[in-house]
Design a protein around this motif. Structure first.
Motif, short mmCIF file in Angstrom:
data_model
loop_
_atom_site.label_atom_id
_atom_site.label_comp_id
_atom_site.label_asym_id
_atom_site.label_seq_id
_atom_site.Cartn_x
_atom_site.Cartn_y
_atom_site.Cartn_z
N THR A 62 -29.86 -11.18 126.32
CA THR A 62 -28.84 -11.40 125.28
C THR A 62 -28.16 -12.75 125.46
O THR A 62 -28.04 -13.51 124.49
N PRO A 63 -27.71 -13.11 126.66
CA PRO A 63 -27.08 -14.44 126.80
C PRO A 63 -28.03 -15.59 126.45
O PRO A 63 -27.61 -16.60 125.89
N THR A 121 -28.08 -15.75 122.66
CA THR A 121 -26.85 -16.28 122.07
C THR A 121 -26.84 -17.80 122.14
O THR A 121 -26.36 -18.46 121.21
N ARG A 145 -22.73 -12.71 132.81
CA ARG A 145 -23.26 -13.56 131.71
C ARG A 145 -23.22 -12.81 130.39
O ARG A 145 -22.91 -13.39 129.35
N LEU A 146 -23.57 -11.53 130.42
CA LEU A 146 -23.55 -10.72 129.21
C LEU A 146 -22.13 -10.61 128.66
O LEU A 146 -21.90 -10.79 127.46
N ALA A 179 -21.06 -13.79 127.09
CA ALA A 179 -21.73 -14.02 125.81
C ALA A 179 -21.18 -13.11 124.71
O ALA A 179 -21.56 -13.24 123.56
#
Length: 186
Positions: free
Chosen positions: A86-87, A90, A180-181, A184
């Motif tokens: 996901t990051p 993004t 990180r998630l 983001a």
């Protein structure tokens, strides 16, 4: 905690320890995954090294790769891979809310025509590879070279393997991946 013992890179021969550490640090954060793969040295030598080489080659634009990985990971409900990728997606311009609804690609406001065909290809390659229509392939080929189609298909189906591997062995998300998630917005 994974079902098997994590093997630290210090227990490996220098050539494998190097691949392990480069994958964990530069490709990752995938330390928990690589620590499990370390039980099978050939996996480190070939799978992890191949993934790093493919990333360095940049044959396929990262946006499309990450879309395909997220799509397959969502289809398989692999939280480890969704959290890790996901990051990355993004950064490629799709919001966390957009990533959450990426399987609703037909009317997705953040996806363009190329993104949509990548989503459709990833779904078909993973769920019904023996029934992919020529029309879908031709739509994909309108935007990608043969080498890119091969890599997209390789990475899509390989992602499904990683999803199942991670879930079967209960590999936990690294704290860095969770951080990180969260950063983001995921």
């Amino acid at each position: 905690m994974a079902r098997v013992r994590d093997i630290p890179s210090s227990e490996l021969p220098p050539d494998l320890a190097d691949i392990y550490e480069r994958f964990a640090a530069d490709y990752g954060p995938f330390r928990n995954q690589v620590a499990v793969f370390a039980h099978v040295p050939a996996a480190l030598r070939h799978l992890m090294a191949m993934l790093m080489e493919l990333r360095e080659a940049k044959t396929l634009p990262k946006r499309y790769l990450e879309i395909a990985i997220i799509v397959v990971s969502k289809l398989n409900e692999c939280h480890y891979c969704v959290a890790h990728h996901t990051p990355f997606l993004t950064v490629e311009g799709i919001s966390p809310a957009g990533i959450d609804r990426i399987l609703d690609y037909r009317d997705h406001p953040e996806l363009d025509e190329v993104d949509r065909v990548v989503v459709e290809w990833a779904i078909a390659a993973w769920e019904t590879p023996n029934r992919i229509r020529d029309a879908l392939y031709q739509r994909l080929r309108a935007h990608f070279s043969e080498a890119q189609v091969v890599e997209l298909t390789l990475r899509t189906t390989l992602c499904g393997f990683f999803n199942r591997f991670n879930d079967a062995l209960q590999i936990e998300e690294e704290q860095e991946a969770q951080t990180r998630l969260a950063a983001a917005g995921g």
